[in-house]
Design an enzyme around this catalytic site. Sequence first.
Site, short mmCIF file in Angstrom:
data_model
loop_
_atom_site.label_atom_id
_atom_site.label_comp_id
_atom_site.label_asym_id
_atom_site.label_seq_id
_atom_site.Cartn_x
_atom_site.Cartn_y
_atom_site.Cartn_z
N LYS A 150 0.85 -1.18 0.00
CA LYS A 150 0.00 0.00 0.00
C LYS A 150 0.89 1.24 0.00
CE LYS A 150 -4.20 -1.84 2.10
NZ LYS A 150 -5.23 -1.64 3.14
N HIS A 174 1.62 7.07 2.10
CA HIS A 174 0.93 8.29 1.70
C HIS A 174 1.07 9.40 2.74
CE1 HIS A 174 -2.35 7.43 4.48
NE2 HIS A 174 -2.51 6.24 3.95
N HIS A 211 0.70 9.09 6.55
CA HIS A 211 1.72 8.45 7.39
C HIS A 211 2.76 9.44 7.90
CE1 HIS A 211 0.63 4.72 4.93
NE2 HIS A 211 0.34 4.41 6.17
#
Length: 562
Positions: free
Chosen positions: A124, A127, A130
């Site tokens: 994932k 982004h 985070h």
Amino acid sequence: MDYKQLIADSINIDGIDKSEILELIAAPKDINMGDLCIPCFKLAKQMKKSPVVIAEEIAASVVKSDMIESVSAVAGFVNFKFDNAKFAALTLDKVLNEGENYGKSKEGEGKTVCIDYSSVNIAKPFHMGHLLNTALGGAIYRIYSALGYNVVGINHLGDWGTQFGKLIVAYKLWGNKQEIDKRGVRALVEIYVRFHKEEEKNPSLGDEARAWFKAIEQGDKEALQLFEYFKEITLKEVNRIYDRLHIKFDSYAGESFYNDKMQPVLDELTAKGILQESEGAKVVKFDGDTMPPCLLQRSDGATLYATRDMAAAFYRKNTYDFYKCLYVVAYQQNLHFQQVFKVLDIMGCDWAKDMIHVAHGMVSLESGAMSTREGNVVFLEDVLNTVVAKAKKVIEEKNPNLENKDTVAEQIGVGATVFGVLYSNRIKDMVFSIDKVLNFEGETGPYVQYTYARCNSLFDKCGDVGTDVDFSGLDNSACKAVVAILDKYPQILKESAKKFEPSVVTRYAIDLAQSFNKFYFECKISTEREGIKNSRLLLTKATRQVLGNALALLGIETPQKM
């Protein structure tokens, strides 16, 4: 001379130990009240007197010396004023002698602090959401290290769950290895998003995904190869971003690491009569319905986040024998950690009290929230690249002849991004604005970096500090304010660690930068006579050192020129 020790040694009063006094001494909020003070409120209960009376008694007991100019008791505080020139000389001497070690201590020697932070999900995107978690954990890691603790940074990877079955199905249907090798997680996200759209039309894809995840659990060779491939692609990409953010970890033990460590925990809970059956599932119930039951095993035998966190807690205690174990995780997980810590307490783990959820708010962009499943995510790397590009544009406009423009732009852009999310109290939600964090005149990282570079420019203009130093040149309000803030730095580190709050350091850096710039504009330096000039250059040198120390704790570099 240590002024705090001087104050402690000058006080002789029954019922108060000198070590207690030393712990209480702090810089006053209003520097006009004094250089250091003793707040007497914590002594009131022990001495059975009001803080006002205690302050008056302490002030009367002080043994005068030529270093202490005056002592006064005001509203429960004992305020001490020193000879400004002597105070400045001793403070600057301490800063410059200790250098990058100024503010550091050995208070945590022999104690281990585990910090669980960042905890990215495999396959994932790393982004924008985070960023705060990662920057917070990194700063807390460095702050505790500076105070002498043995710190263990843990990246509890999200590397388990049905999503990997979904990803295998998506990869086998639409994946292209050459494309994924080239484009990394972005390509994985595209096929993951496509899976969810296709599953709406063809629900049988969900059955295939569950079957593939079961294959991973059972050790199927092809399933494990693909699982490890996705993990390798992700870590290669996120480590590139960690390097830019100056983030390090000592352990990457993620969810999958605890697969064989959960059953012993469940067995112990069962043996102690704590684990109960509820509609086929296994839960721990809490007395008085203070919290919902903690679900540790579903009716189909599947484990949950709580089960893994329980196993991880035991593993970390047994492996590191931690003094504190911190979980830097958003406040949405408040209930989860309350439940896990309470279950450990019920089990009789006396170290459950040392487990701390360092909750934080959420970061969003001005464009709104993000979702991997929907595909509307903003990669952190793209944000960093955008801020760095804007920083370079500013450099081209303001200082086109600057050497190493790309390096400086990276230092400013990444620094601005990190400082921007660490400036507010961690619990606050924030909307990230590139223009706001990159403002060179606001309460921002670039403003602090520019102040650091300004210090360097003074030495380019004046040369290094000479031997003729007249500290009476610092006997004015602008200089005194800078010295007082410099003296406060070791106290700031301890406060930041105690509160798990890097914003204490960011705001300190702004205070010091603003105070120095006021001194810079109000006090002549290069045109003053030699002794005065040198004392002010020493102040500049000490300011540069402490600004650099503070920014280093935050993971921010200092351009030598801007």
